[in-house]
Design a protein around this motif. Structure first.
Motif, PDB file in Angstrom:
ATOM      1  N   LEU A  17       0.880  -1.167   0.000  1.00 34.62           N
ATOM      2  CA  LEU A  17       0.000   0.000   0.000  1.00 34.62           C
ATOM      3  C   LEU A  17       0.918   1.217   0.000  1.00 34.62           C
ATOM      4  O   LEU A  17       1.809   1.319   0.843  1.00 34.62           O
ATOM      5  CB  LEU A  17      -0.899   0.014   1.241  1.00 34.62           C
ATOM      6  CG  LEU A  17      -1.904  -1.124   1.358  1.00 34.62           C
ATOM      7  CD1 LEU A  17      -2.760  -0.942   2.603  1.00 34.62           C
ATOM      8  CD2 LEU A  17      -2.793  -1.216   0.132  1.00 34.62           C
ATOM      9  N   VAL A  27      -6.884   3.554  -1.118  1.00 34.15           N
ATOM     10  CA  VAL A  27      -5.430   3.661  -1.125  1.00 34.15           C
ATOM     11  C   VAL A  27      -4.871   3.068  -2.415  1.00 34.15           C
ATOM     12  O   VAL A  27      -5.478   2.181  -3.014  1.00 34.15           O
ATOM     13  CB  VAL A  27      -4.787   2.950   0.100  1.00 34.15           C
ATOM     14  CG1 VAL A  27      -5.100   3.689   1.385  1.00 34.15           C
ATOM     15  CG2 VAL A  27      -5.228   1.507   0.195  1.00 34.15           C
ATOM     16  N   LYS A  28      -3.722   3.574  -2.829  1.00 34.23           N
ATOM     17  CA  LYS A  28      -3.052   3.055  -4.016  1.00 34.23           C
ATOM     18  C   LYS A  28      -2.266   1.808  -3.637  1.00 34.23           C
ATOM     19  O   LYS A  28      -1.719   1.711  -2.538  1.00 34.23           O
ATOM     20  CB  LYS A  28      -2.100   4.102  -4.588  1.00 34.23           C
ATOM     21  CG  LYS A  28      -2.812   5.331  -5.118  1.00 34.23           C
ATOM     22  CD  LYS A  28      -1.819   6.342  -5.643  1.00 34.23           C
ATOM     23  CE  LYS A  28      -2.539   7.596  -6.126  1.00 34.23           C
ATOM     24  NZ  LYS A  28      -1.577   8.607  -6.615  1.00 34.23           N
ATOM     25  N   VAL A  29      -2.227   0.862  -4.582  1.00 33.87           N
ATOM     26  CA  VAL A  29      -1.530  -0.405  -4.372  1.00 33.87           C
ATOM     27  C   VAL A  29      -0.459  -0.571  -5.442  1.00 33.87           C
ATOM     28  O   VAL A  29      -0.740  -0.416  -6.628  1.00 33.87           O
ATOM     29  CB  VAL A  29      -2.515  -1.594  -4.462  1.00 33.87           C
ATOM     30  CG1 VAL A  29      -1.763  -2.911  -4.367  1.00 33.87           C
ATOM     31  CG2 VAL A  29      -3.569  -1.501  -3.389  1.00 33.87           C
ATOM     32  N   LEU A  47      -1.402  -7.388   6.270  1.00 33.28           N
ATOM     33  CA  LEU A  47      -0.653  -6.136   6.178  1.00 33.28           C
ATOM     34  C   LEU A  47       0.462  -6.158   7.213  1.00 33.28           C
ATOM     35  O   LEU A  47       0.242  -6.525   8.367  1.00 33.28           O
ATOM     36  CB  LEU A  47      -1.587  -4.945   6.432  1.00 33.28           C
ATOM     37  CG  LEU A  47      -1.041  -3.572   6.077  1.00 33.28           C
ATOM     38  CD1 LEU A  47      -0.793  -3.459   4.578  1.00 33.28           C
ATOM     39  CD2 LEU A  47      -2.020  -2.487   6.512  1.00 33.28           C
ATOM     40  N   TYR A  89      -2.395   3.136   6.951  1.00 33.28           N
ATOM     41  CA  TYR A  89      -2.172   1.822   6.347  1.00 33.28           C
ATOM     42  C   TYR A  89      -1.097   1.873   5.261  1.00 33.28           C
ATOM     43  O   TYR A  89      -0.663   0.820   4.783  1.00 33.28           O
ATOM     44  CB  TYR A  89      -3.469   1.302   5.719  1.00 33.28           C
ATOM     45  CG  TYR A  89      -4.537   0.969   6.732  1.00 33.28           C
ATOM     46  CD1 TYR A  89      -4.739  -0.334   7.148  1.00 33.28           C
ATOM     47  CD2 TYR A  89      -5.354   1.960   7.265  1.00 33.28           C
ATOM     48  CE1 TYR A  89      -5.718  -0.655   8.069  1.00 33.28           C
ATOM     49  CE2 TYR A  89      -6.344   1.659   8.189  1.00 33.28           C
ATOM     50  CZ  TYR A  89      -6.518   0.354   8.588  1.00 33.28           C
ATOM     51  OH  TYR A  89      -7.483   0.038   9.511  1.00 33.28           O
ATOM     52  N   CYS A  90      -0.687   3.075   4.862  1.00 39.42           N
ATOM     53  CA  CYS A  90       0.221   3.226   3.729  1.00 39.42           C
ATOM     54  C   CYS A  90       1.676   2.948   4.104  1.00 39.42           C
ATOM     55  O   CYS A  90       2.047   2.985   5.269  1.00 39.42           O
ATOM     56  CB  CYS A  90       0.082   4.624   3.132  1.00 39.42           C
ATOM     57  SG  CYS A  90      -1.551   4.888   2.409  1.00 39.42           S
TER      58      CYS A  90
END
Length: 184
Positions: A17, A27-29, A47, A89-90
Motif C-alpha cells: 500500500l 489507497v493506491k496499491v 498487512l 495503512y500506507c
C-alpha cells in the motif's frame, strides 16, 4: 483491522500500500503480481505490522473493493472512510498465504522461492560459489538474479534464463546451478 498480529512464515509478499487516493478510505496499491490485477483475486490479505519491519508480523486486512485506476490499482479498506485513517495503512507490505498462490508448472518458480538460494557455477569444469540470490529484477528482456557473497564476495547480475545460463534449480537443497564465468 483486528487488534492482533500474527507471525507466519507461510506468507508471501505480493504488493505494497503506497499512498491515499481521494478522501473516502481508498489507497493506491503497488502490486508485485503479474498481471498486476491478480493481487485483487486473493481472498485474504495480510498487512505488515508497522512496528515489526523485518520481524514477520502481519495483521489481517479486509478489502471490500478494488479496481484499476490509470496505470495502477486502488483498493478500499473495509470500514475506513477517512483519508487520515487510510494514511495509517500506507507504506506497508501486503502478503497472502502461500497456499493461495496458483500452482506452477514443473520448472517454474516464484521469485520468493529463488531468493536466498545459493548459486554455484559449473564453468569449464570448475565449481565456484557465487553466494546467494538477494533479489531478482525485471529488465524487459528477461529476469536477472542479483547474487552476492560467495568465494570472492562480489555482486553478480546473472540472467535468469533456464536452459541457457541456469542449469538446475534445487529448492530442497537450496541451490541454483549456473554456467557463468567467475571472471564476469
Amino acid at each position: 483491522m483486528a487488534e492482533h498480529s500474527v507471525v507466519n512464515e507461510d506468507l508471501v509478499t505480493v504488493g505494497r500500500l503506497t499512498a491515499v487516493y481521494g478522501v473516502r478510505g481508498w489507497v493506491k496499491v503497488h502490486s508485485f503480481t503479474e498481471p498486476m490485477e491478480n493481487i485483487l483475486q486473493f481472498s485474504r490479505w495480510w498487512l505488515q505490522d508497522p512496528g515489526a519491519k523485518g520481524q514477520g508480523k502481519w495483521q489481517p486486512l479486509e478489502i471490500d473493493a478494488g479496481k484499476r485506476h490509470g496505470k495502477g490499482l486502488v483498493v478500499h479498506i473495509k470500514g475506513v472512510d477517512d483519508r487520515d485513517v487510510a494514511a495509517q495503512y500506507c507504506q506497508r507490505d501486503i502478503a497472502v498465504a502461500g497456499s493461495e498462490m496458483p500452482q506452477l508448472d514443473d520448472g517454474e518458480y516464484y521469485w520468493h522461492q529463488l531468493q536466498g538460494l545459493q548459486v554455484v557455477s559449473q564453468f569449464e569444469g570448475r565449481e565456484c560459489r557465487f553466494g546467494e540470490v538477494v533479489r531478482l529484477m525485471e529488465t524487459g528482456a528477461n529476469d536477472v538474479m542479483v547474487v552476492r557473497g560467495g568465494d570472492d564476495g562480489r555482486e553478480r547480475l546473472i540472467p535468469y534464463l533456464p536452459g541457457e545460463f541456469i542449469t538446475d534449480v534445487d529448492l530442497d537443497a537450496g541451490v541454483i546451478t549456473v554456467i557463468w564465468d567467475p571472471e564476469f
